[in-house]
Scaffold this active site. Structure first.
Site, PDB file in Angstrom:
ATOM      1  N   GLY A  65      10.572  -2.437   2.755  1.00 54.70           N
ATOM      2  CA  GLY A  65      10.407  -1.294   3.650  1.00 54.70           C
ATOM      3  C   GLY A  65      11.127  -0.053   3.161  1.00 54.70           C
ATOM      4  O   GLY A  65      10.630   1.067   3.324  1.00 54.70           O
ATOM      5  N   SER A  96       2.538  -9.536   7.023  1.00 55.27           N
ATOM      6  CA  SER A  96       3.473  -8.906   7.964  1.00 55.27           C
ATOM      7  C   SER A  96       4.324  -7.818   7.318  1.00 55.27           C
ATOM      8  O   SER A  96       5.069  -7.120   8.006  1.00 55.27           O
ATOM      9  CB  SER A  96       4.396  -9.969   8.573  1.00 55.27           C
ATOM     10  OG  SER A  96       5.270 -10.481   7.588  1.00 55.27           O
ATOM     11  N   ASP A 134      12.516  -7.661  -7.512  1.00 55.64           N
ATOM     12  CA  ASP A 134      12.190  -8.343  -6.255  1.00 55.64           C
ATOM     13  C   ASP A 134      11.554  -9.681  -6.627  1.00 55.64           C
ATOM     14  O   ASP A 134      10.812  -9.749  -7.604  1.00 55.64           O
ATOM     15  CB  ASP A 134      11.197  -7.488  -5.425  1.00 55.64           C
ATOM     16  CG  ASP A 134      11.165  -7.899  -3.964  1.00 55.64           C
ATOM     17  OD1 ASP A 134      10.966  -9.101  -3.677  1.00 55.64           O
ATOM     18  OD2 ASP A 134      11.327  -7.023  -3.098  1.00 55.64           O
ATOM     19  N   LYS A 167       5.381  -8.817  -5.399  1.00 59.69           N
ATOM     20  CA  LYS A 167       5.602  -7.430  -4.994  1.00 59.69           C
ATOM     21  C   LYS A 167       5.819  -6.502  -6.178  1.00 59.69           C
ATOM     22  O   LYS A 167       5.359  -5.360  -6.177  1.00 59.69           O
ATOM     23  CB  LYS A 167       6.825  -7.353  -4.067  1.00 59.69           C
ATOM     24  CG  LYS A 167       6.544  -7.817  -2.666  1.00 59.69           C
ATOM     25  CD  LYS A 167       7.725  -7.492  -1.764  1.00 59.69           C
ATOM     26  CE  LYS A 167       7.363  -7.848  -0.329  1.00 59.69           C
ATOM     27  NZ  LYS A 167       8.476  -7.550   0.591  1.00 59.69           N
ATOM     28  N   CYS A 224      14.864  -8.845   9.429  1.00 60.71           N
ATOM     29  CA  CYS A 224      13.811  -8.097  10.119  1.00 60.71           C
ATOM     30  C   CYS A 224      12.831  -9.050  10.795  1.00 60.71           C
ATOM     31  O   CYS A 224      12.267  -8.736  11.842  1.00 60.71           O
ATOM     32  CB  CYS A 224      13.051  -7.224   9.129  1.00 60.71           C
ATOM     33  SG  CYS A 224      13.975  -5.784   8.602  1.00 60.71           S
ATOM     34  N   LEU A 237       2.878  -5.282   5.700  1.00 57.99           N
ATOM     35  CA  LEU A 237       2.056  -4.070   5.579  1.00 57.99           C
ATOM     36  C   LEU A 237       2.308  -3.072   6.706  1.00 57.99           C
ATOM     37  O   LEU A 237       1.921  -1.909   6.602  1.00 57.99           O
ATOM     38  CB  LEU A 237       0.565  -4.439   5.535  1.00 57.99           C
ATOM     39  CG  LEU A 237       0.159  -5.382   4.394  1.00 57.99           C
ATOM     40  CD1 LEU A 237      -1.344  -5.579   4.387  1.00 57.99           C
ATOM     41  CD2 LEU A 237       0.633  -4.877   3.035  1.00 57.99           C
ATOM     42  N   GLN A 238       2.976  -3.504   7.767  1.00 53.72           N
ATOM     43  CA  GLN A 238       3.327  -2.616   8.881  1.00 53.72           C
ATOM     44  C   GLN A 238       4.300  -1.518   8.436  1.00 53.72           C
ATOM     45  O   GLN A 238       4.418  -0.490   9.067  1.00 53.72           O
ATOM     46  CB  GLN A 238       3.905  -3.500  10.010  1.00 53.72           C
ATOM     47  CG  GLN A 238       4.787  -2.834  11.033  1.00 53.72           C
ATOM     48  CD  GLN A 238       6.262  -3.076  10.750  1.00 53.72           C
ATOM     49  OE1 GLN A 238       6.647  -3.450   9.643  1.00 53.72           O
ATOM     50  NE2 GLN A 238       7.092  -2.858  11.753  1.00 53.72           N
TER      51      GLN A 238
END
Ligand SMILES: [Zn+2]
Length: 250
Positions: A41, A69, A62, A86, A189, A71-72
């Site tokens: 994020g 979840s 990474d 990623k 998160c 993509l929000q």
């Protein structure tokens, strides 16, 4: 001195016209190497702006794969990237944004055992990872290598960001802020939730500070912590003194 091509002069014109950046600042960005920990994020917008700004070398570390979840808030990725590593999806997206930038994807988990080797040679480290153990390993390596650390974090509706150069006599390191607790619990998160647009804001601020670490402009942010409270529509800046008991003070 790094030269800018005609295409680059046009591409970065809005930065170059800034008195604080200019052609020489843009050339410094082109020569710079920034390591970004976490393509999540915070890492997503940070990488987008660093790439758009023409930072010559970006290393993305990474070990995760893109999840639906994500993509929000992780705006580097699209529907077709779900399931992909990623760092690979990030490298593709960043190349599309700016083919002048050399992106190095590193699909691994950074920790105490490999942090020094992975960060060695970087001009700035931008940490937007999602766990405390990694943050400490990255911070310790950055301190040892004398690399400015931009550390950014978000939770629910609150974000914070600081710039750390703890090897300097009057500047704190990351442990001056958090102490030495090795296993501080940090809610993820996934458990607590996070406002997507907040991660965009904090990630963009982190990119700005990484750029400022390459091309100094304005007030030096080291020694302060910026806290954004979006539930209460409030930004605060706290003084962050060097802890005389901290390992960085020795
Ligand atoms: Zn310290």
């Amino acid at each position: 001195m790094t030269e800018l091509t005609d295409d680059e002069l046009e591409r970065y014109a809005r930065h170059i016209v800034l008195r604080e950046i200019g052609g020489s600042g843009q050339a410094r960005l082109k020569s710079a190497h920034i390591v970004v920990i976490g393509a999540g994020g915070i890492g997503s917008p940070a990488l987008q702006y660093l790439s758009a700004a023409g930072v010559g070398r970006l290393t993305v570390i990474d070990d995760d794969r893109v999840d639906l979840s994500n993509l929000q808030r992780q705006t580097l990725f699209g529907d077709g990237d779900v399931g992909a590593p990623k760092v690979d999806a990030a490298a593709r997206a960043l190349y599309r944004l700016n083919p002048h930038v050399n992106v190095m994807p590193v699909e691994t988990r950074i920790g105490a055992a490999n942090a020094t080797a992975l960060l060695d040679g970087a001009d700035v480290v931008l940490d937007g990872c999602d766990n405390f153990t990694t943050r400490l390993a990255v911070a310790d390596a950055a301190l040892k290598l004398h690399i400015p650390l931009v550390s950014a974090a978000v939770g629910q509706f609150e974000g914070q960001i600081g710039v750390f150069r703890g090897w300097e006599a009057d500047k704190p390191c990351y442990r001056c802020l958090v102490g030495d607790a090795p296993d501080r619990a940090e809610a993820s998160c996934a458990e607590t939730g996070v406002m997507g647009a907040l991660t965009g804001m904090i990630g963009s601020l982190a990119a700005l500070e990484a750029i400022r670490a390459i091309v100094p402009f304005g007030t030096d942010p080291a020694g302060k912590l910026l806290i954004a409270d979006t539930l209460d529509w409030r930004f605060r800046t706290l003084a962050l003194p060097k802890d005389p008991e901290c390992r960085c003070a020795a």
